[in-house]
Design a protein around this motif. Structure first.
Motif, PDB file in Angstrom:
ATOM      1  N   THR A   1      -3.183   5.324  -2.485  1.00 36.15           N
ATOM      2  CA  THR A   1      -4.157   6.200  -1.860  1.00 36.15           C
ATOM      3  C   THR A   1      -3.463   7.509  -1.492  1.00 36.15           C
ATOM      4  O   THR A   1      -2.304   7.715  -1.833  1.00 36.15           O
ATOM      5  CB  THR A   1      -4.804   5.531  -0.630  1.00 36.15           C
TER       6      THR A   1
ATOM      7  N   GLU B   1      -0.411  -6.933  -6.332  1.00 33.57           N
ATOM      8  CA  GLU B   1      -1.220  -5.731  -6.267  1.00 33.57           C
ATOM      9  C   GLU B   1      -0.528  -4.618  -5.480  1.00 33.57           C
ATOM     10  O   GLU B   1       0.118  -4.865  -4.456  1.00 33.57           O
ATOM     11  CB  GLU B   1      -2.569  -6.037  -5.610  1.00 33.57           C
TER      12      GLU B   1
ATOM     13  N   THR C   1      -1.749  -0.870  -3.964  1.00 33.15           N
ATOM     14  CA  THR C   1      -2.849   0.057  -3.718  1.00 33.15           C
ATOM     15  C   THR C   1      -2.287   1.451  -3.514  1.00 33.15           C
ATOM     16  O   THR C   1      -1.425   1.655  -2.652  1.00 33.15           O
ATOM     17  CB  THR C   1      -3.659  -0.349  -2.479  1.00 33.15           C
TER      18      THR C   1
ATOM     19  N   VAL D   1      -6.206   0.404  -7.395  1.00 38.88           N
ATOM     20  CA  VAL D   1      -5.328  -0.758  -7.251  1.00 38.88           C
ATOM     21  C   VAL D   1      -4.691  -1.061  -8.595  1.00 38.88           C
ATOM     22  O   VAL D   1      -5.383  -1.145  -9.618  1.00 38.88           O
ATOM     23  CB  VAL D   1      -6.103  -1.992  -6.749  1.00 38.88           C
TER      24      VAL D   1
ATOM     25  N   VAL E   1       0.859  -1.181   0.000  1.00 42.64           N
ATOM     26  CA  VAL E   1       0.000   0.000   0.000  1.00 42.64           C
ATOM     27  C   VAL E   1       0.894   1.229   0.000  1.00 42.64           C
ATOM     28  O   VAL E   1       1.834   1.329   0.806  1.00 42.64           O
ATOM     29  CB  VAL E   1      -0.937   0.032   1.224  1.00 42.64           C
TER      30      VAL E   1
END
Length: 457
Positions: free
Chosen positions: A132, A128, A130, A167, A105
């Motif tokens: 933000t 993956e 992510t 993502v 992340v």
């Protein structure tokens, strides 16, 4: 220039506000500013893609650069501090891995360079990623980047909203190829794609089609940084770039001072009178702030480069101007502060893209000036300033480092200006309050050994 006619007594600042200090007389100071945010974050990205370790000397240590470092570490890249000789923190040694690590992340905070540049790298991860951001930055344009990355083969799930958070399902490589973008909202879309392009399977042929291309010097900066690492970008036409697939060379890089962050200090000499020098000013730079010597001269100052420093001396008055700032939009807040004290009205245009920064900078500048008794008008693509006597009051920073420093500038000659969040300057210059106090204390450390070059000539 004196500030008597702008003075207005005010009560003490609220406990959580920063009362901008007034200048007690003409300034005489020599200031060193930290490294360039734009260069630091570009070089961090390129070092992460390189064919071996790289060392960054005198990088910026700020909220934005910390976000970039944390993002790269989340992708498995080693970024380690090592003692340096600068006053603003350690050097950085970057050790790349390939492919990048997924199942991570990345919190971009408020950093546009992080959200646009890391998005370009995330497809190289195995798994993956992510992305933000801080809630105040979720509005920042990302649709162009998402579409472009999909066009070159990156698998992105944005929930259909074309913005953060989203993502990236990385597969360890990105196909690349030809892609058409409209980068009217931010040159960072172009830079983010160019930086990642050498690692694309077939390179990149990038074409911009839109009504404007803002902040072209930042694109030039990206191309020059790539060239220093052996990646030569072809430009077959205006708004078109071709990047071949190939290695990114590991290289040790010294980071220039942040010339845009120097802008408030140089402008201070024009508002308060006297002279302010900024050390380490490069003879050549792709930073937009390098154009300050020309712009400030147009507005009535004298700009001299001597002994590796740029020194600005205020003139008898600040001149109103009519300027296209499309290439240097980040200088707008500082120039608006100067225009508020000019001898005639000023118009700045070509800056519609700055509505999409940390805040809508045009609306915020107009609102803040009007709250202090000034006259300012929003234009479709700019701002018009009509000088009026100002009084003290609250100067909201709107989570924007450049709005905060603008309040400090105005407060040099207007009593009672309170910046509600001076801490937001930590985004690109955590030392701002300390350096501002240092400037006001005055220093006479400028070198006198080398001949001076009047940049107005």
């Amino acid at each position: 220039m004196t500030g008597d006619r702008y003075s207005h007594d005010r009560a003490p600042a609220a406990p959580d506000h920063w009362r901008a200090p007034r200048a007690t007389g003409p300034l005489r100071a020599s200031i060193t500013v930290p490294g360039s945010k734009s260069l630091t974050n570009r070089e961090l990205i390129l070092a992460a893609l390189a064919d071996g370790p790289s060392r960054l000397t005198a990088p910026l240590h700020s909220d934005d650069s910390v976000r970039m470092i944390e993002a790269l570490r989340a992708l498995g890249v080693g970024v380690d501090p090592e003692p340096g000789i600068g006053r603003f923190g350690d050097d950085l040694v970057v050790s790349p891995i390939w492919p990048l690590r997924g199942s991570s992340v990345v919190d971009c905070g408020q950093a546009g360079t992080v959200m646009r540049f890391i998005a370009g790298l995330a497809g190289f991860a195995q798994g993956e990623v992510t992305l933000t951001a801080h809630e105040s930055a979720l509005h920042r344009p990302m649709g162009t980047m998402i579409k472009a990355l999909r066009d070159v083969g990156v698998d992105i799930d944005d929930g259909g909203h074309w913005s953060l958070p989203f993502v990236v399902r990385g597969h360890g490589h990105v196909r690349g190829g030809e892609v058409v973008v409209d980068a009217s909202a931010s040159s960072q879309f172009v830079s983010g794609l160019l930086l990642a392009a050498p690692r694309f399977d077939v390179g990149l042929h990038l074409i911009h089609r839109g009504e404007r291309l803002p902040s072209v010097p930042h694109i030039d900066m990206t191309i020059e940084s790539l060239a220093h690492r052996g990646v030569h970008v072809e430009r077959p036409a205006a708004g078109e770039w071709v990047v071949p697939a190939g290695p990114v060379r590991a290289k040790d890089v010294a980071i220039e001072p942040d010339l845009s962050n120097a802008a408030p200090f140089l402008a201070a000499a024009m508002i308060a009178g006297g002279s302010v020098g900024v050390t380490g000013w490069p003879a050549h730079s792709t930073q937009p702030g390098h154009q300050l010597s020309e712009i400030l001269t147009l507005m009535g100052a004298r700009a001299v480069r001597r002994g590796g420093a740029l020194t600005v001396t205020g003139g008898p008055a600040i001149a109103g101007v009519d300027l296209d700032l499309s290439a240097v939009g980040e200088l707008t807040p500082t120039l608006v502060a100067l225009a508020a004290f000019a001898d005639s009205e000023s118009t700045f245009y070509g800056i519609g893209h700055i509505r999409g920064h940390e805040t809508d900078r045009i609306a915020a500048l107009v609102g803040n000036l009007r709250a202090l008794g000034g006259e300012a008008h929003e234009l479709e693509d700019g701002i018009r300033i009509v000088p009026r006597p100002l009084h003290g009051g609250i100067w909201p920073a709107h989570h924007d480092h450049r709005l905060a420093t603008t309040g400090a500038l105005i407060g040099l000659v207007v009593d009672g200006v309170e910046v509600d969040d001076i801490g937001t300057t930590a985004k690109t210059m955590p030392e701002f309050p300390e350096l501002w106090a240092e400037m006001l204390a005055g220093s006479d450390d400028a070198a006198h050994a080398e001949p001076e070059h009047d940049l107005a000539s």
